[in-house]
Scaffold this active site. Structure first.
Site, PDB file in Angstrom:
ATOM      1  N   LYS A  35       9.896 -36.846  43.093  1.00 49.55           N
ATOM      2  CA  LYS A  35      10.845 -36.431  42.084  1.00 49.55           C
ATOM      3  C   LYS A  35      10.510 -34.827  41.756  1.00 49.55           C
ATOM      4  O   LYS A  35       9.257 -34.282  42.393  1.00 49.55           O
ATOM      5  CB  LYS A  35      10.570 -37.094  41.067  1.00 49.55           C
ATOM      6  CG  LYS A  35       9.102 -37.206  40.256  1.00 49.55           C
ATOM      7  CD  LYS A  35       8.970 -38.010  39.128  1.00 49.55           C
ATOM      8  CE  LYS A  35       7.650 -38.158  38.654  1.00 49.55           C
ATOM      9  NZ  LYS A  35       6.998 -39.277  37.652  1.00 49.55           N
ATOM     10  N   TYR A 258      -3.029  -7.224  27.990  1.00 50.31           N
ATOM     11  CA  TYR A 258      -2.389  -7.137  27.089  1.00 50.31           C
ATOM     12  C   TYR A 258      -3.249  -7.861  25.704  1.00 50.31           C
ATOM     13  O   TYR A 258      -3.846  -9.039  26.002  1.00 50.31           O
ATOM     14  CB  TYR A 258      -0.901  -8.155  27.132  1.00 50.31           C
ATOM     15  CG  TYR A 258       0.104  -7.404  27.675  1.00 50.31           C
ATOM     16  CD1 TYR A 258       0.882  -6.374  27.088  1.00 50.31           C
ATOM     17  CD2 TYR A 258       0.672  -8.086  28.770  1.00 50.31           C
ATOM     18  CE1 TYR A 258       1.951  -5.907  27.689  1.00 50.31           C
ATOM     19  CE2 TYR A 258       1.852  -7.498  29.479  1.00 50.31           C
ATOM     20  CZ  TYR A 258       2.353  -6.388  28.937  1.00 50.31           C
ATOM     21  OH  TYR A 258       3.515  -5.708  29.460  1.00 50.31           O
TER      22      TYR A 258
HETATM   23  C1  LIG Z   1       6.159 -40.003  38.352  1.00 55.53           C
HETATM   24  C2  LIG Z   1       5.966 -41.298  38.313  1.00 55.53           C
HETATM   25  C3  LIG Z   1       4.909 -42.103  39.233  1.00 55.53           C
HETATM   26  C4  LIG Z   1       3.916 -41.164  40.061  1.00 55.53           C
HETATM   27  O1  LIG Z   1       3.007 -40.740  39.221  1.00 55.53           O
HETATM   28  P1  LIG Z   1       1.735 -39.946  39.543  1.00 55.53           P
HETATM   29  O2  LIG Z   1       0.930 -39.960  38.561  1.00 55.53           O
HETATM   30  O3  LIG Z   1       1.866 -38.673  39.782  1.00 55.53           O
HETATM   31  O4  LIG Z   1       1.151 -40.757  40.719  1.00 55.53           O
HETATM   32  C5  LIG Z   1       4.933 -43.320  39.352  1.00 55.53           C
HETATM   33  N1  LIG Z   1       5.874 -44.167  38.572  1.00 55.53           N
HETATM   34  C6  LIG Z   1       6.709 -43.659  37.756  1.00 55.53           C
HETATM   35  C7  LIG Z   1       7.564 -44.556  36.903  1.00 55.53           C
HETATM   36  C8  LIG Z   1       6.905 -42.234  37.608  1.00 55.53           C
HETATM   37  O5  LIG Z   1       7.705 -41.535  36.960  1.00 55.53           O
END
Ligand SMILES: *Cc1c(COP(=O)(O)O)cnc(C)c1O
Length: 361
Positions: A35, A258
């Site tokens: 994702k 800054y």
């Molecule tokens: C993003 C996600 C994962 C992966 O999680 P990680 O902590 O990056 O391993 C697994 N399950 C769902 C539903 C997610 O949204």
């Protein structure tokens, strides 16, 4: 010469991490969670790296799922938030995508859409995270409604853990899931999926049929407070590098950047790195955030600006303009940088800015 900031992406490391995730999952199959454009790494390069070994790909975005099918990916593709419309539901059935179903609205979309092919679903149960999913008391009725639509293909029971990465662990949620799963599926015929990276690594009892590793595939520790990525045998996939574009000699009492938040305690040399928050480096990283300069550990000084940040050259007498700097990745643990900035490696990777050129190595 162009501006020196660069993100190198190492598909070999991604493949190594995926194979390690599989090895640590018992016999479970493992989604490759890609994702958010593979956590900012670029989905195509990551998918290409595991194409012959991946059990399936999990992501959020409809367009990305379609792109995988158009690229000829034949493995299962799972949309982790499911569909947002009837049209997406219909497209999912036609493309053979698996949809999470977590709400009554999504059940209605399935009931009301002409699908043309059986739809595979991940039936999501809210076991205590209170984000997505059917409450235990609502689950049986929702699943019965889905089944009576006559439109489903394979059904998998799923949940997601809130505290797999910390001391608290998953006991209460795992108990809840087992209770609900037994009620929905007394004979244990439906496959089950529970574990993110942290649960995969820490809790074999949660492996079930499909695990869902994300961050560990990118070489980030899912639990930096408990175990480093290196100790887990993970390799960094993204290495963000740049160079010094300026050097200043300051006297004791002079300030840097800054707001002048860093005051030199004695005369010292300061390097200016071409990398700032507009490149995705976190502005919250204060003085002392670790950084690799010419292969040697140093620290940032003062506030991160939009395009630059300052580093300490006290122990780097030979460093000057063009000296290479690693912000995170190979040689500089992203989790250490993230912790210093009050965040997690996930956010560093996802925030890498479009203006940073990427090189797949
Ligand atoms: C993003 C996600 C994962 C992966 O999680 P990680 O902590 O990056 O391993 C697994 N399950 C769902 C539903 C997610 O949204």
């Amino acid at each position: 010469m162009s501006r020196p900031v660069l993100a190198r992406i190492a598909p070999g490391a991604f493949r190594h991490n995926y194979l390690l995730a599989r090895q640590r999952s018992g016999g479970a199959r493992a989604w490759v969670v890609v994702k958010a454009d593979a956590y900012g790494h670029g989905m195509q390069a990551c998918v290409a790296a595991v194409r012959d070994v991946a059990d399936g790909y999990a992501l959020l975005e409809h367009e990305a799922a379609v792109a995988l099918r158009e690229a000829g990916v034949t493995q299962p593709v799972l949309r982790l938030e499911g569909a947002f419309s009837g049209a997406e539901t219909q497209a999912a059935a036609q493309l053979g995508l698996t949809l999470v179903v977590h709400s009554p609205a999504q059940v209605a979309m399935i009931e009301q859409s002409a699908l043309g092919a059986p739809l595979d679903v991940y039936f999501k149960i809210n076991t205590g995270m209170n984000r997505l999913g059917f409450a235990p008391a609502e689950a049986a009725a929702a699943l019965a409604r889905l089944r009576s639509s006559g439109k489903l293909g394979r059904i998998t029971l799923a949940t997601h853990f809130a505290t797999a990465d910390v001391e608290a662990g998953i006991d209460a949620q795992l108990d809840c899931f087992r209770r609900v799963a037994t009620q929905l599926d007394p004979a244990g015929q439906l496959p089950r999926s529970l574990a993110n990276s942290a649960a995969l690594l820490r809790f074999p009892a949660a492996h079930a049929d499909w695990v869902r590793p994300g961050i560990m595939l990118y070489g980030g520790s899912p639990m930096p407070g408990l175990q480093s990525a290196q100790a887990l045998g993970l390799r960094p996939v993204m290495t963000l590098t740049s160079r010094l574009i300026g050097v200043q000699q300051v006297q004791a009492g002079e300030r840097v950047g800054y707001g002048g938040t860093f005051t030199a305690p004695q005369a010292m040399r300061i390097g200016v790195v071409a990398c700032g928050y507009a490149d995705g480096y976190p502005r919250h990283a204060g003085t002392g955030t670790p950084v690799m300069v010419d292969g040697q550990r140093s620290r940032t000084l003062g506030r991160v600006s939009m395009d630059m940040l300052a580093v300490d050259l006290t122990d780097l007498p030979d460093a000057g303009v063009d000296t290479p700097v690693t912000l995170w990745g190979e040689g500089m643990d992203a989790d250490e940088v993230a912790t210093a900035a009050g965040t997690i490696s996930y956010e560093l990777f996802c925030a890498l800015a479009p203006r940073v050129p990427r090189e797949v190595v």
